[in-house]
Design an enzyme around this catalytic site. Structure first.
Site, PDB file in Angstrom:
ATOM      1  N   LYS A 190       0.870  -1.185   0.000  1.00  0.00           N
ATOM      2  CA  LYS A 190       0.000   0.000   0.000  1.00  0.00           C
ATOM      3  C   LYS A 190       0.904   1.231   0.000  1.00  0.00           C
ATOM      4  CE  LYS A 190      -3.256   2.930   0.502  1.00  0.00           C
ATOM      5  NZ  LYS A 190      -4.127   3.215  -0.665  1.00  0.00           N
ATOM      6  N   CYS A 200      -1.994   9.871  -6.817  1.00  0.00           N
ATOM      7  CA  CYS A 200      -3.187   9.606  -6.015  1.00  0.00           C
ATOM      8  C   CYS A 200      -4.207  10.724  -6.260  1.00  0.00           C
ATOM      9  CB  CYS A 200      -2.865   9.530  -4.521  1.00  0.00           C
ATOM     10  SG  CYS A 200      -4.366   9.267  -3.539  1.00  0.00           S
TER      11      CYS A 200
END
Ligand SMILES: O=C1NC(=O)NC(C(=O)O)N1
Length: 305
Positions: A44, A125
């Protein structure tokens, strides 16, 4: 049949791994992938400190894919770095931060560690309120990479958002070709999409329902980004293909477009780590039908009319 992939001096048994964010938040989840048929994993995306992420609901999936606005929840760089330093084999560590100063701080920490895998610098992101996706700002990206490679001595690649304009592929490739980047991972989710439920309501809470799209919805865009960078980047910058992989045929298409490793996200979320064996077997079937014995024989061999 040889499914091996080489990125710089790193060799992988096959092209399959998870996409950052899926089934890779805890060591248990990472161990599940490490013990599956996947050839590697990526963590992650982590930051200097732990993050709670955005309010829930922040993930939704349907038959065509997924939408998420997780907001980079993670257990912090030390958690992932300590785990990775204990492993043999080659793995990917995904990192980002909220500003360039802190990106340097997290990379300097990795630089001083005994981590010997590849860093995936997440420049894409779409889910941090008020923060633009870094890789849509070409000048900032160029300056950031120039500064990173003044001190960073390990192996690093970048995770890019999708681009939709050929001029942007040209600009981005010209920037990336200036630096000793080991790989480019295309694509991250398609940012700021909306999915509406039968109650006329968005399906995720953050940002009025605007979130990153994944799954079958995004495969054509992912393939185009893989092929656009394959056509433009120095051959020593390998492409990792991410986006819309549900079957062996999808992996085959990503490699046809120029991909080396191929990452699986939404489908892994749905099917868990047994997905790697299924998709690997489907890829082998396709290669057998076409009489290919290695990925090199068809990588980048997409035909045009
Ligand atoms: O880079 C990211 N892409 C996504 O689609 N979601 C995550 C996130 O929101 O943490 N991060």
């Amino acid at each position: 049949m040889n499914l091996k992939v080489k990125i710089k001096d790193f060799e992988f048994e096959n092209p399959l791994m998870n996409a950052a964010g899926v089934n890779c938040y805890t060591i248990d989840e990472l161990e599940e992938i490490r013990n599956s048929k996947a050839a590697s994993f990526v963590t992650k995306t982590c930051t200097l400190n732990t993050r709670q992420g955005n309010l829930e609901p922040r993930y939704y999936e349907n038959e065509l894919g997924s939408i998420n606005s997780m907001g980079l929840p993670n257990l912090g760089i030390d958690y992932y770095l300590n785990y990775l330093e204990s492993l043999d084999g080659t793995y990917f560590l995904s990192v980002t931060e909220m500003n360039t100063e802190n990106i340097h701080k997290i990379l300097e920490k990795i630089n001083e560690s005994s981590f010997n895998g590849l860093v995936e610098l997440n420049l894409s992101c779409p889910n941090i309120e008020g923060k633009p996706q870094i890789a849509y700002d070409f000048k900032t990206t160029d300056k950031l990479l120039a500064d990173i490679f003044k001190y960073f001595k390990k192996d690093l690649g970048v995770k890019l958002p999708p681009y939709f304009d050929l001029a942007h592929f040209d600009i981005m490739a010209n920037i990336l070709n200036k630096y000793p980047i080991r790989f480019v991972n295309s694509i991250n989710s398609i940012g700021n999409a909306i999915i509406i439920d039968e109650n006329d309501t968005v399906v995720i809470k953050p940002k009025n329902g605007f979130g990153g799209l994944g799954g079958e919805y995004i495969k054509p865009t992912a393939l185009a980004n893989v092929n656009a960078f394959y056509r433009r980047l120095n051959k020593d910058i390998k492409i990792i293909g991410t986006g819309g992989v549900n079957t062996g045929r999808d992996v085959y298409e990503h490699i046809l477009c120029g991909a080396y490793m191929v990452q699986i996200g939404t489908r892994l979320q749905k099917e868990k780590s047994k997905v790697f064996e299924r998709i690997l077997n489907e890829l082998k079937e396709i290669m057998k039908e076409k009489n290919y014995n290695s990925l090199d024989e068809f990588r980048g061999k997409l035909k045009t009319l």
